[in-house]
Design a protein around this motif. Structure first.
Motif, mmCIF file in Angstrom:
data_model
loop_
_atom_site.group_PDB
_atom_site.id
_atom_site.type_symbol
_atom_site.label_atom_id
_atom_site.label_comp_id
_atom_site.label_asym_id
_atom_site.label_seq_id
_atom_site.Cartn_x
_atom_site.Cartn_y
_atom_site.Cartn_z
ATOM 1 N N UNK A 80 4.479 13.607 3.217
ATOM 2 C CA UNK A 80 4.986 12.248 3.012
ATOM 3 C C UNK A 80 4.709 11.221 2.616
ATOM 4 N N UNK A 81 5.686 10.459 1.555
ATOM 5 C CA UNK A 81 5.049 9.519 0.660
ATOM 6 C C UNK A 81 5.442 8.402 1.096
ATOM 7 N N UNK A 82 4.668 7.683 1.935
ATOM 8 C CA UNK A 82 5.180 5.992 2.229
ATOM 9 C C UNK A 82 4.430 4.760 1.745
ATOM 10 N N UNK A 83 5.423 3.411 2.694
ATOM 11 C CA UNK A 83 4.924 1.854 1.447
ATOM 12 C C UNK A 83 5.180 1.380 2.437
ATOM 13 N N UNK A 128 8.853 1.830 3.986
ATOM 14 C CA UNK A 128 9.571 2.674 2.363
ATOM 15 C C UNK A 128 8.764 4.472 3.093
ATOM 16 N N UNK A 129 10.265 5.153 3.055
ATOM 17 C CA UNK A 129 8.886 6.307 2.950
ATOM 18 C C UNK A 129 9.927 7.303 2.484
ATOM 19 N N UNK A 130 9.417 8.600 1.204
ATOM 20 C CA UNK A 130 10.509 10.036 0.686
ATOM 21 C C UNK A 130 11.345 8.726 -0.039
ATOM 22 N N UNK A 158 0.985 -1.217 -0.065
ATOM 23 C CA UNK A 158 -0.338 -0.353 -0.071
ATOM 24 C C UNK A 158 1.043 1.360 -0.017
ATOM 25 N N UNK A 159 0.630 2.869 -0.414
ATOM 26 C CA UNK A 159 1.203 3.084 -1.125
ATOM 27 C C UNK A 159 0.119 4.750 -0.320
#
Length: 234
Positions: A117-120, A168-170, A100-101
């Motif tokens: 902030x982009x998260x995965x 994961x992030x950014x 999921x993103x």
């Protein structure tokens, strides 16, 4: 007490409450005062990486030092009231479960916010489905491999699609300072609910107050609706 004395010291509620006022004051009095606050509250990480004014994060730790784990040696234990207790490797979290993103703000209860902030990672409901939650379970408890920090959510909260076991992030990995290699991200709540250095998840029959809740913070930490704050929802 010097800044060196403060490095790695537990961050007490008194200091954080002081930050609520000082964070606002920093806008008025400038970088010098803000830097003193950051030094006291950021025992991990370089100062130039944690200034909110630069779009970054402050890194909080409640212990002197946190063991560094790599994706290769990382393990996440999931147990308690589940049908299939399991220990996940980092690779299994990334490749064996749905990914999921999401891009959401990160809001600290002390007042600072990092936008977009982009998260995965794995949405927590997908992880719970993988192990099978038993009837009667009412809560999910989280423990950090720092040996001290813990958090919890009700089962209803844990079933939200915007609660992520983040790998994961950014656009990159979750770094050690950010709580990596795997951390929790609870999008609609203040950041103290987003436990860093996630090492264990236990499904339980009741919520157990976490590290900061035992020191006076709200268990249900919705941004703008808890801890006496009025921030815009993330």
């Amino acid at each position: 007490m010097s800044s060196e004395d403060l490095r790695g010291a537990p961050v007490g509620r008194r200091i954080v409450l002081g930050m609520l006022g000082l964070g606002a004051a920093g806008v008025a009095v400038g970088a010098a005062a803000q830097q003193k606050v950051n030094t006291a509250l950021a025992p991990i990480g370089e100062l130039d990486q944690v200034l909110p004014g630069a779009g970054g994060f402050r890194f909080y730790s409640v212990v002197d030092e946190v063991e560094r784990r790599t994706p290769r040696d990382y393990r996440l234990k999931v147990g308690g009231m589940v049908d299939r207790p399991r220990t996940f490797t980092f690779a299994e979290l990334q490749k064996s479960l749905p990914q999921t993103q999401m891009t959401r703000d990160f809001q600290c209860v002390t007042g600072w916010r990092v936008e977009d902030v982009a998260w995965v990672g794995v949405a927590l409901p997908d992880l719970l489905d993988a192990v099978g939650v038993r009837a009667g379970a009412r809560a999910v408890l989280f423990r950090s491999f720092d040996g001290a920090y813990a958090e919890s959510l009700t089962m209803e909260q844990a079933r939200r699609r915007d609660v992520l076991v983040a790998t994961g992030m950014l656009g990159g990995p979750v770094t050690h300072d950010h709580g990596g290699p795997v951390r929790l991200y609870v999008a609609p709540m203040y950041a103290y609910k987003s436990l860093k250095w996630l090492g264990e998840i236990e499904v339980a029959d009741r919520v157990v107050p976490g590290y900061w809740e035992r020191r006076g913070y709200d268990i249900d930490a919705w941004v703008g609706r808890s801890n006496g704050r009025t921030d815009e929802p993330t």
